[in-house]
Design an enzyme around this catalytic site. Structure first.
Site, PDB file in Angstrom:
ATOM      1  N   HIS A 136      39.573  51.556  39.117  1.00 16.24           N
ATOM      2  CA  HIS A 136      39.474  51.095  37.543  1.00 16.24           C
ATOM      3  C   HIS A 136      38.186  50.876  37.293  1.00 16.24           C
ATOM      4  O   HIS A 136      37.151  50.475  37.993  1.00 16.24           O
ATOM      5  CB  HIS A 136      40.513  50.133  37.416  1.00 16.24           C
ATOM      6  CG  HIS A 136      41.733  50.162  37.611  1.00 16.24           C
ATOM      7  ND1 HIS A 136      42.715  50.675  38.771  1.00 16.24           N
ATOM      8  CD2 HIS A 136      42.690  50.503  36.335  1.00 16.24           C
ATOM      9  CE1 HIS A 136      44.057  50.737  38.188  1.00 16.24           C
ATOM     10  NE2 HIS A 136      43.876  50.845  36.898  1.00 16.24           N
ATOM     11  N   LYS A 140      37.723  45.239  35.551  1.00 14.56           N
ATOM     12  CA  LYS A 140      38.833  44.596  35.676  1.00 14.56           C
ATOM     13  C   LYS A 140      39.012  43.481  36.647  1.00 14.56           C
ATOM     14  O   LYS A 140      38.278  43.676  37.795  1.00 14.56           O
ATOM     15  CB  LYS A 140      40.038  45.892  36.326  1.00 14.56           C
ATOM     16  CG  LYS A 140      41.302  45.383  36.493  1.00 14.56           C
ATOM     17  CD  LYS A 140      41.991  46.800  36.862  1.00 14.56           C
ATOM     18  CE  LYS A 140      43.579  46.559  37.275  1.00 14.56           C
ATOM     19  NZ  LYS A 140      44.433  45.796  36.025  1.00 14.56           N
TER      20      LYS A 140
HETATM   21  P1  NAD Z   1      39.953  42.652  27.612  1.00 19.31           P
HETATM   22  O1  NAD Z   1      39.336  41.764  28.649  1.00 19.31           O
HETATM   23  O2  NAD Z   1      39.346  43.766  26.817  1.00 19.31           O
HETATM   24  O3  NAD Z   1      40.875  41.839  26.688  1.00 19.31           O
HETATM   25  C1  NAD Z   1      41.433  40.521  27.026  1.00 19.31           C
HETATM   26  C2  NAD Z   1      41.634  39.851  25.525  1.00 19.31           C
HETATM   27  O4  NAD Z   1      42.096  38.507  25.828  1.00 19.31           O
HETATM   28  C3  NAD Z   1      40.118  39.410  25.303  1.00 19.31           C
HETATM   29  O5  NAD Z   1      39.687  39.486  24.027  1.00 19.31           O
HETATM   30  C4  NAD Z   1      40.148  37.692  25.467  1.00 19.31           C
HETATM   31  O6  NAD Z   1      39.321  37.139  24.591  1.00 19.31           O
HETATM   32  C5  NAD Z   1      41.544  37.674  25.127  1.00 19.31           C
HETATM   33  N1  NAD Z   1      42.276  36.228  25.491  1.00 19.31           N
HETATM   34  C6  NAD Z   1      41.874  35.491  26.635  1.00 19.31           C
HETATM   35  N2  NAD Z   1      42.500  34.145  26.517  1.00 19.31           N
HETATM   36  C7  NAD Z   1      43.120  34.369  25.791  1.00 19.31           C
HETATM   37  C8  NAD Z   1      44.482  33.648  25.133  1.00 19.31           C
HETATM   38  N3  NAD Z   1      44.740  32.474  25.705  1.00 19.31           N
HETATM   39  N4  NAD Z   1      45.250  33.987  24.025  1.00 19.31           N
HETATM   40  C9  NAD Z   1      45.034  35.164  23.495  1.00 19.31           C
HETATM   41  N5  NAD Z   1      43.830  35.970  23.840  1.00 19.31           N
HETATM   42  C10 NAD Z   1      43.257  35.617  24.850  1.00 19.31           C
HETATM   43  O7  NAD Z   1      41.227  43.444  28.666  1.00 19.31           O
HETATM   44  P2  NAD Z   1      42.088  44.575  28.367  1.00 19.31           P
HETATM   45  O8  NAD Z   1      41.514  45.920  28.965  1.00 19.31           O
HETATM   46  O9  NAD Z   1      42.318  44.330  26.969  1.00 19.31           O
HETATM   47  O10 NAD Z   1      43.468  44.293  29.291  1.00 19.31           O
HETATM   48  C11 NAD Z   1      44.086  43.159  29.213  1.00 19.31           C
HETATM   49  C12 NAD Z   1      45.102  42.839  30.343  1.00 19.31           C
HETATM   50  O11 NAD Z   1      46.071  44.025  30.027  1.00 19.31           O
HETATM   51  C13 NAD Z   1      44.659  42.881  31.646  1.00 19.31           C
HETATM   52  O12 NAD Z   1      45.246  42.057  32.501  1.00 19.31           O
HETATM   53  C14 NAD Z   1      44.696  44.321  32.173  1.00 19.31           C
HETATM   54  O13 NAD Z   1      44.900  44.358  33.431  1.00 19.31           O
HETATM   55  C15 NAD Z   1      46.064  44.641  31.493  1.00 19.31           C
HETATM   56  N6  NAD Z   1      46.400  46.099  31.217  1.00 19.31           N
HETATM   57  C16 NAD Z   1      47.643  46.572  31.249  1.00 19.31           C
HETATM   58  C17 NAD Z   1      48.139  47.906  30.904  1.00 19.31           C
HETATM   59  C18 NAD Z   1      49.563  47.999  31.018  1.00 19.31           C
HETATM   60  O14 NAD Z   1      49.745  49.225  30.543  1.00 19.31           O
HETATM   61  N7  NAD Z   1      50.203  47.303  31.392  1.00 19.31           N
HETATM   62  C19 NAD Z   1      47.276  48.608  30.553  1.00 19.31           C
HETATM   63  C20 NAD Z   1      45.930  48.396  30.528  1.00 19.31           C
HETATM   64  C21 NAD Z   1      45.297  46.926  30.914  1.00 19.31           C
END
Ligand code: NAD
Length: 246
Positions: A136, A140
């Site tokens: 990844h 991450k």
């Molecule tokens: P990212 O770092 O781009 O975004 C995360 C966001 O969450 C940030 O903007 C941050 O400010 C915000 N955040 C932090 N604390 C918060 C709170 N208390 N309330 C609301 N927002 C808050 O990360 P991303 O790439 O968007 O990934 C997010 C999550 O999703 C990760 O855990 C990743 O592993 C997971 N993910 C899952 C899938 C899936 O299909 N299930 C796919 C991609 C990523």
């Protein structure tokens, strides 16, 4: 449908664009970087369903707050699933609905089913050394990926010779009963997972490679459409049981 985005990072933005393509309205964006931090009636804007993609340390509290606010949830954040029982208690007590998945890509879910079939067959061929590799982007936080853990659990269920999985190699020779999962964090890749079957004379690999985040977002929006009005805790697999028949 009215959607709230909890977490407006890479995935929140990808979900927003797919949701708009599908004619939904995004009525709330909750993310500390936008100065809208609290989850509650005032910030949810009358949303029917919230889609949560944040960080592992906050997901459980966010899910509980959404349930308390009476809003159904689609949760894509990874790295919190050891607390699933606690989450299920909060969601069931509130009578709301929730779909969670470590990977919302419909292609990955097909891949997981193919991996299960491969493991069932490989169970008869003990000379094949089965392992998982995942890669990844370098930002991450958690490893192995949630998808690699789901994959490992499936392979352990199907392979009598594997009892557990590990992300670390021992100081001695690798244990034959342990399924090893190797992770790589590099560059800006959207994510790949490989199930490797290393035989004495050949190698078989099942590989899934995400090209963009849109695949995850499409699955998450489909889950939001499906969960609306249902009560209880579901996985994407429950939803897809209607699509894949084996
Ligand atoms: P990212 O770092 O781009 O975004 C995360 C966001 O969450 C940030 O903007 C941050 O400010 C915000 N955040 C932090 N604390 C918060 C709170 N208390 N309330 C609301 N927002 C808050 O990360 P991303 O790439 O968007 O990934 C997010 C999550 O999703 C990760 O855990 C990743 O592993 C997971 N993910 C899952 C899938 C899936 O299909 N299930 C796919 C991609 C990523």
């Amino acid at each position: 449908m009215k959607l709230a985005l909890v977490g407006y990072g890479k995935m929140g933005r990808a979900v927003e664009s797919v949701a708009m393509e599908r004619g939904h309205e995004v009525v709330a964006r909750i993310d500390p970087t936008l100065d809208t931090r609290e989850i509650g009636a005032a910030t949810l804007g009358g949303a029917d369903v919230a889609i949560e993609f944040t960080v592992p340390g906050v997901a459980v509290d966010n899910i509980a707050a959404l349930a308390a606010a009476g809003v159904d949830a689609v949760v894509g954040t990874t790295g919190w699933h050891e607390r699933l029982d606690e989450v299920a208690t909060a969601v069931n007590a509130a009578g709301t609905g929730m779909v969670h998945a470590t990977n919302f890509s419909l292609g990955v879910n097909l891949f997981l089913r193919l991996a299960r079939m491969a493991a069932k067959m490989a169970d008869a061929l003990s000379e094949y050394d089965v392992h998982i590799r995942e890669a990844h982007h370098r930002h991450k936080i958690d490893h192995p990926s949630g998808t690699a853990i789901t994959l490992a659990d499936i392979l352990i269920e199907e392979l009598a010779r594997k009892e557990s999985w590990s992300a670390t190699l021992p100081d001695s020779a690798p244990h034959p009963q342990v399924l090893y999962v190797a992770s790589e964090r590099v560059g800006e890749t959207a994510g790949s997972h490989i199930v490797g079957l290393e035989g004495p004379d050949d190698r078989i690999e099942l590989r899934h490679e995400a090209r963009t985040r849109a695949g995850f977002a499409r699955g998450a929006v489909a889950a939001a459409e499906w969960i609306r009005g249902r009560s209880g805790v579901f996985t994407l697999d429950d939803m897809l049981a209607e699509t894949f028949t084996s």
